[in-house]
Design a protein around this motif. Structure first.
Motif, PDB file in Angstrom:
ATOM      1  N   GLN A  64      52.822   4.172  -4.208  1.00  0.00           N
ATOM      2  CA  GLN A  64      54.200   4.257  -4.685  1.00  0.00           C
ATOM      3  C   GLN A  64      54.940   2.988  -4.279  1.00  0.00           C
ATOM      4  OE1 GLN A  64      55.293   7.914  -2.683  1.00  0.00           O
ATOM      5  NE2 GLN A  64      55.008   9.045  -4.587  1.00  0.00           N
ATOM      6  N   PRO A  65      55.744   2.425  -5.174  1.00  0.00           N
ATOM      7  CA  PRO A  65      56.454   1.192  -4.837  1.00  0.00           C
ATOM      8  C   PRO A  65      57.521   1.416  -3.781  1.00  0.00           C
ATOM      9  CG  PRO A  65      57.206   2.031  -6.949  1.00  0.00           C
ATOM     10  CD  PRO A  65      56.067   2.902  -6.517  1.00  0.00           C
ATOM     11  N   SER A  66      57.822   0.359  -3.065  1.00  0.00           N
ATOM     12  CA  SER A  66      58.967   0.376  -2.155  1.00  0.00           C
ATOM     13  C   SER A  66      60.234   0.378  -3.007  1.00  0.00           C
ATOM     14  CB  SER A  66      58.941  -0.879  -1.281  1.00  0.00           C
ATOM     15  OG  SER A  66      59.075  -2.040  -2.102  1.00  0.00           O
ATOM     16  N   ALA A  67      61.376   0.544  -2.376  1.00  0.00           N
ATOM     17  CA  ALA A  67      62.644   0.490  -3.123  1.00  0.00           C
ATOM     18  C   ALA A  67      62.781  -0.873  -3.787  1.00  0.00           C
ATOM     19  CB  ALA A  67      63.818   0.759  -2.189  1.00  0.00           C
ATOM     20  N   GLU A  68      62.412  -1.919  -3.074  1.00  0.00           N
ATOM     21  CA  GLU A  68      62.468  -3.274  -3.629  1.00  0.00           C
ATOM     22  C   GLU A  68      61.502  -3.418  -4.808  1.00  0.00           C
ATOM     23  OE1 GLU A  68      61.869  -7.890  -2.065  1.00  0.00           O
ATOM     24  OE2 GLU A  68      61.351  -6.225  -0.746  1.00  0.00           O
ATOM     25  N   GLY A  69      60.312  -2.854  -4.664  1.00  0.00           N
ATOM     26  CA  GLY A  69      59.322  -2.906  -5.741  1.00  0.00           C
ATOM     27  C   GLY A  69      59.769  -2.122  -6.959  1.00  0.00           C
ATOM     28  N   ARG A  70      60.382  -0.955  -6.727  1.00  0.00           N
ATOM     29  CA  ARG A  70      60.883  -0.151  -7.856  1.00  0.00           C
ATOM     30  C   ARG A  70      62.004  -0.892  -8.572  1.00  0.00           C
ATOM     31  NH1 ARG A  70      60.140   4.638  -9.952  1.00  0.00           N
ATOM     32  NH2 ARG A  70      58.835   5.423  -8.296  1.00  0.00           N
ATOM     33  N   ALA A  71      62.884  -1.541  -7.808  1.00  0.00           N
ATOM     34  CA  ALA A  71      63.972  -2.318  -8.412  1.00  0.00           C
ATOM     35  C   ALA A  71      63.419  -3.464  -9.259  1.00  0.00           C
ATOM     36  CB  ALA A  71      64.907  -2.856  -7.332  1.00  0.00           C
ATOM     37  N   ALA A  72      62.237  -3.957  -8.889  1.00  0.00           N
ATOM     38  CA  ALA A  72      61.599  -5.042  -9.634  1.00  0.00           C
ATOM     39  C   ALA A  72      60.745  -4.516 -10.789  1.00  0.00           C
ATOM     40  CB  ALA A  72      60.746  -5.884  -8.689  1.00  0.00           C
ATOM     41  N   GLY A  73      60.782  -3.197 -11.025  1.00  0.00           N
ATOM     42  CA  GLY A  73      60.044  -2.626 -12.151  1.00  0.00           C
ATOM     43  C   GLY A  73      58.745  -1.936 -11.788  1.00  0.00           C
ATOM     44  N   GLY A  74      58.413  -1.894 -10.498  1.00  0.00           N
ATOM     45  CA  GLY A  74      57.172  -1.249 -10.078  1.00  0.00           C
ATOM     46  C   GLY A  74      57.222   0.255 -10.249  1.00  0.00           C
ATOM     47  N   ARG A  75      56.110   0.840 -10.620  1.00  0.00           N
ATOM     48  CA  ARG A  75      55.969   2.280 -10.777  1.00  0.00           C
ATOM     49  C   ARG A  75      54.726   2.730 -10.010  1.00  0.00           C
ATOM     50  NH1 ARG A  75      60.355   1.648 -11.506  1.00  0.00           N
ATOM     51  NH2 ARG A  75      61.565   1.806 -13.395  1.00  0.00           N
ATOM     52  N   PRO A  76      54.621   4.008  -9.696  1.00  0.00           N
ATOM     53  CA  PRO A  76      53.430   4.475  -8.975  1.00  0.00           C
ATOM     54  C   PRO A  76      52.148   4.113  -9.728  1.00  0.00           C
ATOM     55  CG  PRO A  76      55.103   6.187  -9.034  1.00  0.00           C
ATOM     56  CD  PRO A  76      55.577   5.081  -9.960  1.00  0.00           C
ATOM     57  N   VAL A  77      51.146   3.739  -8.964  1.00  0.00           N
ATOM     58  CA  VAL A  77      49.844   3.387  -9.537  1.00  0.00           C
ATOM     59  C   VAL A  77      48.822   4.385  -9.005  1.00  0.00           C
ATOM     60  CG1 VAL A  77      48.037   1.630  -9.656  1.00  0.00           C
ATOM     61  CG2 VAL A  77      50.449   0.955  -9.754  1.00  0.00           C
ATOM     62  N   TRP A  78      48.154   5.066  -9.925  1.00  0.00           N
ATOM     63  CA  TRP A  78      47.134   6.050  -9.586  1.00  0.00           C
ATOM     64  C   TRP A  78      45.780   5.363  -9.581  1.00  0.00           C
ATOM     65  CZ3 TRP A  78      47.724  11.665  -9.548  1.00  0.00           C
ATOM     66  CH2 TRP A  78      49.056  12.071  -9.592  1.00  0.00           C
ATOM     67  N   LEU A  79      45.053   5.537  -8.495  1.00  0.00           N
ATOM     68  CA  LEU A  79      43.728   4.953  -8.332  1.00  0.00           C
ATOM     69  C   LEU A  79      42.727   6.080  -8.107  1.00  0.00           C
ATOM     70  CD1 LEU A  79      44.875   2.168  -5.866  1.00  0.00           C
ATOM     71  CD2 LEU A  79      44.354   1.854  -8.276  1.00  0.00           C
ATOM     72  N   GLY A  80      41.669   6.076  -8.866  1.00  0.00           N
ATOM     73  CA  GLY A  80      40.658   7.109  -8.725  1.00  0.00           C
ATOM     74  C   GLY A  80      39.303   6.531  -8.388  1.00  0.00           C
ATOM     75  N   LEU A  81      38.436   7.397  -7.909  1.00  0.00           N
ATOM     76  CA  LEU A  81      37.067   7.030  -7.534  1.00  0.00           C
ATOM     77  C   LEU A  81      37.048   5.975  -6.430  1.00  0.00           C
ATOM     78  CD1 LEU A  81      35.550   6.955 -11.136  1.00  0.00           C
ATOM     79  CD2 LEU A  81      35.542   8.859  -9.510  1.00  0.00           C
ATOM     80  N   VAL A  82      38.027   6.048  -5.538  1.00  0.00           N
ATOM     81  CA  VAL A  82      38.095   5.115  -4.407  1.00  0.00           C
ATOM     82  C   VAL A  82      37.183   5.693  -3.327  1.00  0.00           C
ATOM     83  CG1 VAL A  82      39.591   3.885  -2.802  1.00  0.00           C
ATOM     84  CG2 VAL A  82      40.459   4.529  -5.061  1.00  0.00           C
ATOM     85  N   ASN A  83      35.904   5.383  -3.455  1.00  0.00           N
ATOM     86  CA  ASN A  83      34.890   6.052  -2.648  1.00  0.00           C
ATOM     87  C   ASN A  83      34.051   5.121  -1.788  1.00  0.00           C
ATOM     88  OD1 ASN A  83      35.655   8.560  -3.670  1.00  0.00           O
ATOM     89  ND2 ASN A  83      34.364   8.304  -5.466  1.00  0.00           N
ATOM     90  N   ASP A  84      34.540   3.928  -1.528  1.00  0.00           N
ATOM     91  CA  ASP A  84      33.825   3.062  -0.596  1.00  0.00           C
ATOM     92  C   ASP A  84      34.818   2.216   0.178  1.00  0.00           C
ATOM     93  OD1 ASP A  84      34.121   0.339  -1.919  1.00  0.00           O
ATOM     94  OD2 ASP A  84      33.059   1.398  -3.513  1.00  0.00           O
TER      95      ASP A  84
END
Length: 126
Positions: A64-84
């Motif tokens: 999830q983006p920080s407040a600063e990142g959200r203000a810059a247009g960042g949105r949550p990024v979903w990552l899957g299969l993070v298995n190593d």
């Protein structure tokens, strides 16, 4: 940089780690789930959650983006299969760099990004 510190003293992005159902259990073997969570927590606040209803993507991490990142247009990024551990380290490095909205997603993490399906609701009375 510790989880409590970030660029410019602002609150860093946050990491949500699914640890229910298939994520974080013996169902995904060969992963030290506790170490994965601890590794991510060295760079950002980590929240452990129950099932995110995307079990086919286990292990799931949402940055999830920080407040600063959200203000810059960042949105949550979903990552899957993070298995190593290498994938976990790539996530941690991106989080350290600022995460969504502040740092470009590394090309290697494109392999893990997915869009969760919307939960379908059954209308009442059906």
């Amino acid at each position: 940089m510790s989880a409590g510190a970030s660029r410019g003293g602002s609150v860093p992005c946050r990491v949500v780690v699914c640890r229910d159902c298939r994520c974080g259990s013996r169902k995904v073997t060969g992963v030290d789930h506790a170490e994965q969570t601890a590794r991510l927590a060295r760079d950002a606040p980590v929240r452990i959650t129950g099932c995110l209803d995307v079990c086919d993507q286990a292990n799931v991490i949402v940055v999830q983006p920080s407040a600063e990142g959200r203000a810059a247009g960042g949105r949550p990024v979903w990552l899957g299969l993070v298995n190593d551990s290498a994938a976990t380290e790539d996530v941690a490095a991106w989080v350290r760099a600022g995460g969504p909205g502040l740092a470009a997603l590394p090309d290697i993490l494109d392999l893990y990004v997915f869009t969760p399906r919307r939960r379908t609701r059954t209308p009442r009375g059906v």
